[in-house]
Design a protein around this motif. Structure first.
Motif, PDB file in Angstrom:
ATOM      1  N   THR A   1       0.824  -1.200   0.000  1.00 41.41           N
ATOM      2  CA  THR A   1       0.000   0.000   0.000  1.00 41.41           C
ATOM      3  C   THR A   1       0.863   1.257   0.000  1.00 41.41           C
ATOM      4  O   THR A   1       2.075   1.202   0.237  1.00 41.41           O
ATOM      5  CB  THR A   1      -0.900   0.038   1.247  1.00 41.41           C
ATOM      6  OG1 THR A   1      -0.073   0.227   2.416  1.00 41.41           O
ATOM      7  CG2 THR A   1      -1.695  -1.250   1.391  1.00 41.41           C
ATOM      8  N   TYR A   2       0.213   2.374  -0.239  1.00 41.07           N
ATOM      9  CA  TYR A   2       0.908   3.658  -0.190  1.00 41.07           C
ATOM     10  C   TYR A   2       1.467   3.906   1.212  1.00 41.07           C
ATOM     11  O   TYR A   2       2.562   4.447   1.367  1.00 41.07           O
ATOM     12  CB  TYR A   2      -0.070   4.763  -0.582  1.00 41.07           C
ATOM     13  CG  TYR A   2       0.580   6.099  -0.825  1.00 41.07           C
ATOM     14  CD1 TYR A   2       1.095   6.428  -2.077  1.00 41.07           C
ATOM     15  CD2 TYR A   2       0.669   7.047   0.191  1.00 41.07           C
ATOM     16  CE1 TYR A   2       1.683   7.659  -2.305  1.00 41.07           C
ATOM     17  CE2 TYR A   2       1.260   8.283  -0.034  1.00 41.07           C
ATOM     18  CZ  TYR A   2       1.762   8.582  -1.284  1.00 41.07           C
ATOM     19  OH  TYR A   2       2.352   9.804  -1.501  1.00 41.07           O
ATOM     20  N   LEU A  54       4.688   2.057   1.654  1.00 41.62           N
ATOM     21  CA  LEU A  54       5.764   2.733   0.939  1.00 41.62           C
ATOM     22  C   LEU A  54       6.263   3.954   1.702  1.00 41.62           C
ATOM     23  O   LEU A  54       7.472   4.128   1.896  1.00 41.62           O
ATOM     24  CB  LEU A  54       5.273   3.156  -0.451  1.00 41.62           C
ATOM     25  CG  LEU A  54       6.286   3.938  -1.286  1.00 41.62           C
ATOM     26  CD1 LEU A  54       7.458   3.057  -1.678  1.00 41.62           C
ATOM     27  CD2 LEU A  54       5.625   4.531  -2.529  1.00 41.62           C
ATOM     28  N   MET A  55       5.351   4.809   2.153  1.00 41.36           N
ATOM     29  CA  MET A  55       5.771   6.040   2.809  1.00 41.36           C
ATOM     30  C   MET A  55       6.445   5.767   4.148  1.00 41.36           C
ATOM     31  O   MET A  55       7.376   6.478   4.537  1.00 41.36           O
ATOM     32  CB  MET A  55       4.576   6.976   2.992  1.00 41.36           C
ATOM     33  CG  MET A  55       4.028   7.543   1.695  1.00 41.36           C
ATOM     34  SD  MET A  55       5.316   8.184   0.575  1.00 41.36           S
ATOM     35  CE  MET A  55       6.104   9.425   1.601  1.00 41.36           C
ATOM     36  N   ASP A  96       8.636  10.446  -6.605  1.00 47.25           N
ATOM     37  CA  ASP A  96       7.733  10.108  -7.702  1.00 47.25           C
ATOM     38  C   ASP A  96       8.066   8.743  -8.293  1.00 47.25           C
ATOM     39  O   ASP A  96       7.174   7.942  -8.593  1.00 47.25           O
ATOM     40  CB  ASP A  96       7.816  11.192  -8.777  1.00 47.25           C
ATOM     41  CG  ASP A  96       6.770  10.997  -9.861  1.00 47.25           C
ATOM     42  OD1 ASP A  96       5.569  11.020  -9.536  1.00 47.25           O
ATOM     43  OD2 ASP A  96       7.154  10.819 -11.034  1.00 47.25           O
ATOM     44  N   ARG A 106       7.134   5.918  -5.843  1.00 44.94           N
ATOM     45  CA  ARG A 106       5.683   5.755  -5.665  1.00 44.94           C
ATOM     46  C   ARG A 106       5.099   4.829  -6.718  1.00 44.94           C
ATOM     47  O   ARG A 106       4.209   4.017  -6.429  1.00 44.94           O
ATOM     48  CB  ARG A 106       5.014   7.128  -5.737  1.00 44.94           C
ATOM     49  CG  ARG A 106       3.508   7.082  -5.584  1.00 44.94           C
ATOM     50  CD  ARG A 106       2.938   8.485  -5.540  1.00 44.94           C
ATOM     51  NE  ARG A 106       3.198   9.206  -6.769  1.00 44.94           N
ATOM     52  CZ  ARG A 106       2.425   9.111  -7.852  1.00 44.94           C
ATOM     53  NH1 ARG A 106       1.377   8.320  -7.856  1.00 44.94           N
ATOM     54  NH2 ARG A 106       2.719   9.802  -8.931  1.00 44.94           N
ATOM     55  N   LEU A 114       1.309   3.232  -6.946  1.00 47.72           N
ATOM     56  CA  LEU A 114       0.592   3.293  -5.673  1.00 47.72           C
ATOM     57  C   LEU A 114      -0.025   4.675  -5.476  1.00 47.72           C
ATOM     58  O   LEU A 114       0.576   5.694  -5.814  1.00 47.72           O
ATOM     59  CB  LEU A 114       1.543   2.986  -4.514  1.00 47.72           C
ATOM     60  CG  LEU A 114       2.116   1.566  -4.465  1.00 47.72           C
ATOM     61  CD1 LEU A 114       3.145   1.449  -3.352  1.00 47.72           C
ATOM     62  CD2 LEU A 114       0.998   0.549  -4.255  1.00 47.72           C
ATOM     63  N   VAL A 115      -1.227   4.702  -4.928  1.00 46.22           N
ATOM     64  CA  VAL A 115      -1.915   5.980  -4.709  1.00 46.22           C
ATOM     65  C   VAL A 115      -2.332   6.085  -3.245  1.00 46.22           C
ATOM     66  O   VAL A 115      -2.621   5.078  -2.591  1.00 46.22           O
ATOM     67  CB  VAL A 115      -3.159   6.112  -5.613  1.00 46.22           C
ATOM     68  CG1 VAL A 115      -2.752   6.157  -7.077  1.00 46.22           C
ATOM     69  CG2 VAL A 115      -4.134   4.962  -5.373  1.00 46.22           C
ATOM     70  N   PRO A 116      -2.354   7.302  -2.699  1.00 44.62           N
ATOM     71  CA  PRO A 116      -2.768   7.484  -1.301  1.00 44.62           C
ATOM     72  C   PRO A 116      -4.268   7.285  -1.148  1.00 44.62           C
ATOM     73  O   PRO A 116      -5.010   7.304  -2.136  1.00 44.62           O
ATOM     74  CB  PRO A 116      -2.367   8.931  -1.010  1.00 44.62           C
ATOM     75  CG  PRO A 116      -2.410   9.602  -2.345  1.00 44.62           C
ATOM     76  CD  PRO A 116      -1.967   8.567  -3.339  1.00 44.62           C
ATOM     77  N   ALA A 170      -1.752  14.077  -0.026  1.00 46.78           N
ATOM     78  CA  ALA A 170      -0.452  13.425   0.128  1.00 46.78           C
ATOM     79  C   ALA A 170       0.735  14.368  -0.063  1.00 46.78           C
ATOM     80  O   ALA A 170       1.695  14.298   0.712  1.00 46.78           O
ATOM     81  CB  ALA A 170      -0.350  12.237  -0.825  1.00 46.78           C
ATOM     82  N   ASN A 230       3.297  14.606   2.963  1.00 48.59           N
ATOM     83  CA  ASN A 230       4.668  14.133   2.766  1.00 48.59           C
ATOM     84  C   ASN A 230       5.685  15.253   2.974  1.00 48.59           C
ATOM     85  O   ASN A 230       6.774  15.025   3.514  1.00 48.59           O
ATOM     86  CB  ASN A 230       4.824  13.533   1.372  1.00 48.59           C
ATOM     87  CG  ASN A 230       4.010  12.264   1.201  1.00 48.59           C
ATOM     88  OD1 ASN A 230       3.629  11.624   2.178  1.00 48.59           O
ATOM     89  ND2 ASN A 230       3.725  11.900  -0.039  1.00 48.59           N
ATOM     90  N   TYR A 232      -2.227   7.256   6.586  1.00 46.80           N
ATOM     91  CA  TYR A 232      -2.373   6.461   5.364  1.00 46.80           C
ATOM     92  C   TYR A 232      -2.944   5.062   5.591  1.00 46.80           C
ATOM     93  O   TYR A 232      -3.290   4.376   4.633  1.00 46.80           O
ATOM     94  CB  TYR A 232      -1.014   6.327   4.669  1.00 46.80           C
ATOM     95  CG  TYR A 232      -0.515   7.623   4.079  1.00 46.80           C
ATOM     96  CD1 TYR A 232      -1.287   8.337   3.169  1.00 46.80           C
ATOM     97  CD2 TYR A 232       0.736   8.134   4.418  1.00 46.80           C
ATOM     98  CE1 TYR A 232      -0.835   9.526   2.619  1.00 46.80           C
ATOM     99  CE2 TYR A 232       1.198   9.317   3.869  1.00 46.80           C
ATOM    100  CZ  TYR A 232       0.410  10.013   2.973  1.00 46.80           C
ATOM    101  OH  TYR A 232       0.863  11.185   2.427  1.00 46.80           O
TER     102      TYR A 232
END
Length: 214
Positions: A96-97, A100-101, A149, A152, A155-157, A163, A167, A213
């Motif tokens: 998921t986003y 990732l974050m 970018d 990512r 993947l979308v928030p 976002a 971020n 998120y």
């Protein structure tokens, strides 16, 4: 005899190219180190030449002087994130986003703590407004944006989450904590001296990311 001359003639330029490349790298490394250690006050041609172990005329020949070196350091900073943080996210299982974050924020914090020059540049961004700092800052900011970018991907928030703003706040707070740690070893009473201190920060970063998120 002709063959010997041809071989000799072809080998000399190759040797010179290698020597030049090595000297250029030595000069660039010396410039980065001096800038990180002493700031722009100690950033001079003579000091860089001494650190690199070369004639100062080579700095003018290869880089055109201090301005050219600043541009070269800026270009080198463009690879900072890519070189220090693996694009495969270290083998982490990213679905998921939020996954990732969380991973990127922690990797960014670790990489920033390990690079004194980038820490200095981040600090200069809020305290010095000079052409040199702007060049370095722009190179770093562009590299970070491209990296985020690229990492990512598709993947979308979650819907309803801004976002880019979240971020920016997340990475800005990490940057500020690292700068504060370097300057005073703490921020707002939070100790930032030991690995245990930073483990606590990492736990809080995870919780913040997950709260937003999921």
């Amino acid at each position: 005899m002709l063959q010997i001359q041809e071989l000799t003639g072809s080998s000399v330029p190759e040797k010179r190219v290698k020597n030049r490349a090595g000297t250029e790298q030595a000069i660039l490394a010396a410039a980065r180190d001096l800038l990180a250690e002493k700031g722009f006050q100690g950033f001079g041609i003579n000091a860089i030449a001494r650190r690199a172990g070369c004639d100062k005329q080579l700095i003018y020949r290869y880089y055109g002087g201090l301005d050219g070196l600043i541009e070269a350091i800026g270009a080198d900073l463009g690879n900072w994130v890519k070189d220090r943080i693996p694009e495969d996210t270290g083998g982490a299982f990213v679905l998921t986003y939020g996954d990732l974050m969380e991973r990127l924020a922690l990797l960014f914090m670790e990489a920033l703590r390990d690079d004194p020059l980038v820490c200095k540049i981040v600090a200069w961004e809020v305290s010095k407004d000079t052409p040199q700092v702007r060049k370095l800052s722009e190179a770093r900011a562009k590299a970070l944006a491209r990296w985020l970018d690229r990492m990512r991907g598709s993947l979308v928030p979650p819907k309803g989450v801004d976002a880019p703003t979240v971020n920016a706040l997340l990475f800005a707070s990490i940057q500020h904590l690292v700068i504060s740690a370097s300057a005073t070893g703490q921020f707002a009473g939070l100790p930032l001296r030991t690995e245990k201190d930073w483990e606590k920060v990492a736990v809080s970063v995870r919780r913040l990311v997950r709260a937003i998120y999921g």
